[in-house]
Design a protein around this motif. Sequence first.
Motif, mmCIF file in Angstrom:
data_model
loop_
_atom_site.group_PDB
_atom_site.id
_atom_site.type_symbol
_atom_site.label_atom_id
_atom_site.label_comp_id
_atom_site.label_asym_id
_atom_site.label_seq_id
_atom_site.Cartn_x
_atom_site.Cartn_y
_atom_site.Cartn_z
ATOM 1 N N ASP A 1 -7.128 -1.440 -9.193
ATOM 2 C CA ASP A 1 -6.874 -2.349 -8.075
ATOM 3 C C ASP A 1 -5.467 -2.934 -8.158
ATOM 4 O O ASP A 1 -4.774 -3.062 -7.147
ATOM 5 N N ALA A 2 -5.021 -3.290 -9.371
ATOM 6 C CA ALA A 2 -3.682 -3.843 -9.550
ATOM 7 C C ALA A 2 -2.609 -2.805 -9.225
ATOM 8 O O ALA A 2 -1.577 -3.126 -8.628
ATOM 9 N N ILE A 3 -2.843 -1.556 -9.610
ATOM 10 C CA ILE A 3 -1.892 -0.475 -9.291
ATOM 11 C C ILE A 3 -1.826 -0.279 -7.777
ATOM 12 O O ILE A 3 -0.736 -0.145 -7.204
ATOM 13 N N ARG A 4 -2.965 -0.285 -7.107
ATOM 14 C CA ARG A 4 -2.975 -0.134 -5.645
ATOM 15 C C ARG A 4 -2.255 -1.302 -4.971
ATOM 16 O O ARG A 4 -1.506 -1.111 -4.014
ATOM 17 N N ASP A 5 -2.473 -2.523 -5.480
ATOM 18 C CA ASP A 5 -1.810 -3.700 -4.938
ATOM 19 C C ASP A 5 -0.294 -3.602 -5.129
ATOM 20 O O ASP A 5 0.481 -3.875 -4.214
ATOM 21 N N HIS A 6 0.120 -3.193 -6.329
ATOM 22 C CA HIS A 6 1.551 -3.034 -6.616
ATOM 23 C C HIS A 6 2.165 -1.988 -5.694
ATOM 24 O O HIS A 6 3.258 -2.180 -5.153
ATOM 25 N N ASP A 7 1.469 -0.886 -5.484
ATOM 26 C CA ASP A 7 1.963 0.183 -4.615
ATOM 27 C C ASP A 7 2.084 -0.307 -3.170
ATOM 28 O O ASP A 7 3.070 -0.022 -2.493
ATOM 29 N N ALA A 8 1.099 -1.049 -2.706
ATOM 30 C CA ALA A 8 1.142 -1.565 -1.336
ATOM 31 C C ALA A 8 2.320 -2.517 -1.150
ATOM 32 O O ALA A 8 3.021 -2.465 -0.128
ATOM 33 N N LYS A 9 2.570 -3.369 -2.144
ATOM 34 C CA LYS A 9 3.703 -4.300 -2.056
ATOM 35 C C LYS A 9 5.030 -3.539 -2.076
ATOM 36 O O LYS A 9 5.963 -3.880 -1.351
ATOM 37 N N ALA A 10 5.137 -2.505 -2.915
ATOM 38 C CA ALA A 10 6.371 -1.716 -2.994
ATOM 39 C C ALA A 10 6.619 -0.982 -1.679
ATOM 40 O O ALA A 10 7.754 -0.912 -1.203
#
Length: 97
Positions: free
Chosen positions: A76-85
Amino acid sequence: MPRSKNICLALSLLICAGCSTRSEVASAPPPVYDGIPAGLMTRCTVQDIALVSTGDIVTSRGIYKEGFEKCAAKVDAIRDHDAKARAAARVVEQAAP
């Protein structure tokens, strides 16, 4: 005669392009990508215990459940980081002239 008109048009366009006063080419800056934090890229591992008694099976299931929840939180944190990037890259692209 139409062929000579096309040749003249092509030559005039090349001459006009060569007379341009601007020497630099305008381009947008490339999007900046920070990468994924190292803490999120560690493997999801579970340290199991020896199954000797029935209680060990219950304890083992609890360990696996906890490990699964930690791993799901990393995903979930990786997906969140990707969405922000990706959102930041869109902002940079939209701001470019």
